[in-house]
Design an enzyme around this catalytic site. Structure first.
Site, PDB file in Angstrom:
ATOM      1  N   GLY A  11       0.981  -1.262   0.089  1.00 44.30           N
ATOM      2  CA  GLY A  11       0.011  -0.024  -0.051  1.00 44.30           C
ATOM      3  C   GLY A  11       0.945   1.312   0.151  1.00 44.30           C
ATOM      4  NE  ARG A  35      -4.774 -11.336   0.203  1.00 44.04           N
ATOM      5  CZ  ARG A  35      -5.250 -10.431   0.959  1.00 44.04           C
ATOM      6  NH1 ARG A  35      -4.920  -9.153   0.987  1.00 44.04           N
ATOM      7  NH2 ARG A  35      -6.437 -10.709   1.878  1.00 44.04           N
ATOM      8  NE  ARG A  36       0.876  -6.188  -5.860  1.00 43.40           N
ATOM      9  CZ  ARG A  36      -0.230  -5.277  -5.344  1.00 43.40           C
ATOM     10  NH1 ARG A  36      -1.182  -6.038  -4.963  1.00 43.40           N
ATOM     11  NH2 ARG A  36       0.244  -4.164  -5.293  1.00 43.40           N
ATOM     12  CG  LEU A  70      -2.560  -5.642   6.509  1.00 43.21           C
ATOM     13  CD1 LEU A  70      -3.066  -6.785   7.210  1.00 43.21           C
ATOM     14  CD2 LEU A  70      -2.403  -5.788   4.862  1.00 43.21           C
ATOM     15  N   GLY A  71      -4.717  -2.079   5.238  1.00 42.06           N
ATOM     16  CA  GLY A  71      -6.296  -1.525   5.054  1.00 42.06           C
ATOM     17  C   GLY A  71      -6.766  -1.480   3.751  1.00 42.06           C
ATOM     18  CE1 TYR A 122     -11.137   3.479   6.919  1.00 38.15           C
ATOM     19  CE2 TYR A 122     -11.018   5.501   8.606  1.00 38.15           C
ATOM     20  CZ  TYR A 122     -10.459   4.556   7.725  1.00 38.15           C
ATOM     21  OH  TYR A 122      -9.078   4.595   7.398  1.00 38.15           O
ATOM     22  CE  LYS A 126      -8.531   2.061   9.512  1.00 39.47           C
ATOM     23  NZ  LYS A 126      -7.604   1.254   8.723  1.00 39.47           N
ATOM     24  NE  ARG A 157      -7.848   3.125  -1.047  1.00 39.38           N
ATOM     25  CZ  ARG A 157      -7.411   2.915  -0.009  1.00 39.38           C
ATOM     26  NH1 ARG A 157      -7.601   3.832   1.046  1.00 39.38           N
ATOM     27  NH2 ARG A 157      -6.902   1.952   0.251  1.00 39.38           N
TER      28      ARG A 157
END
Length: 210
Positions: A11, A35-36, A70-71, A122, A126, A157
């Site tokens: 990210g 993941r990648r 992470l998000g 949201y 958190k 986004r």
């Protein structure tokens, strides 16, 4: 020298943390489960994982400190339940597994307005993560709460990008808490918190980051 775990390395903020950590002489190795695959680096250990099925006994959980960036968004996740899994469950599970192997410090990229009692889903998510992390008993626990984050995301986004542009234009008029914080500044504070290991629970508010 420290062995540092970074989750969320692909990210915007996580990428900045990764670059800073790899260049930091205090860091001996960065363990970044993703993941990648990430670009290789002599100081990087990059296990490829499925966060829904993390290998609980893997040797790479042995680290001194953890940084979590992470998000996701509800739109990308597909539902509130999927969002909650990424933004609450995964960071909490990582915290548990790393602590079990000796991690003493955990630094979280949280969010402005994080509050377990919030009516906003949201912010409530958190806040619940912050609350639940505190029950684990980390000797050093830091929550960094930025507002809008400045930088170029790989993930599109539109609403957030528009808000960042407007806030940047109005920056001189806005209170410090609501100003855009560059991703690199957030990464700096996360890295210093993780490596510094200040005892207790600390919250770094948005106005302390700019």
């Amino acid at each position: 020298m420290s062995r540092l775990m970074l989750v969320g390395a692909t990210g915007l903020v996580g990428h900045c943390v990764l670059q800073q950590a790899l260049a930091d002489v205090r860091v001996n190795q960065v363990v970044a489960p993703t993941r990648r695959a990430l670009p290789p680096h002599p100081k990087l250990l990059n296990p490829l994982v499925d966060f829904d099925h993390l290998p609980v006994d893997a040797g790479w959980w042995v680290v001194d400190a953890v940084i979590c960036t992470l998000g996701t968004t509800i739109k990308v996740a597909g539902s509130q339940a999927a969002f909650y899994r990424v933004d609450h469950d995964f960071p909490l599970q990582v915290a548990r597994l790393a602590q079990r192997q000796g991690a003493k410090a955990y630094a979280l990229n949280s969010a402005l307005g994080a509050d377990p009692a919030s009516r906003v889903f949201y912010s409530r998510t958190k806040g619940e993560l912050e609350r639940d992390l505190q029950t684990l008993g980390y000797p050093s626990l830091t929550f960094v709460r930025p507002g809008l984050i400045g930088g170029e995301r790989q993930q599109n986004r539109p609403a957030e990008q528009l808000a960042v542009r407007l806030s940047t234009l109005l920056q001189p008029l806005l209170p410090r808490r609501y100003r855009v914080v560059p991703a690199g500044r957030i990464a700096h504070h996360l890295l210093q918190a993780a490596l510094g290991g200040t005892p207790g629970v600390r919250v770094l508010m948005a106005e302390q980051l700019v």
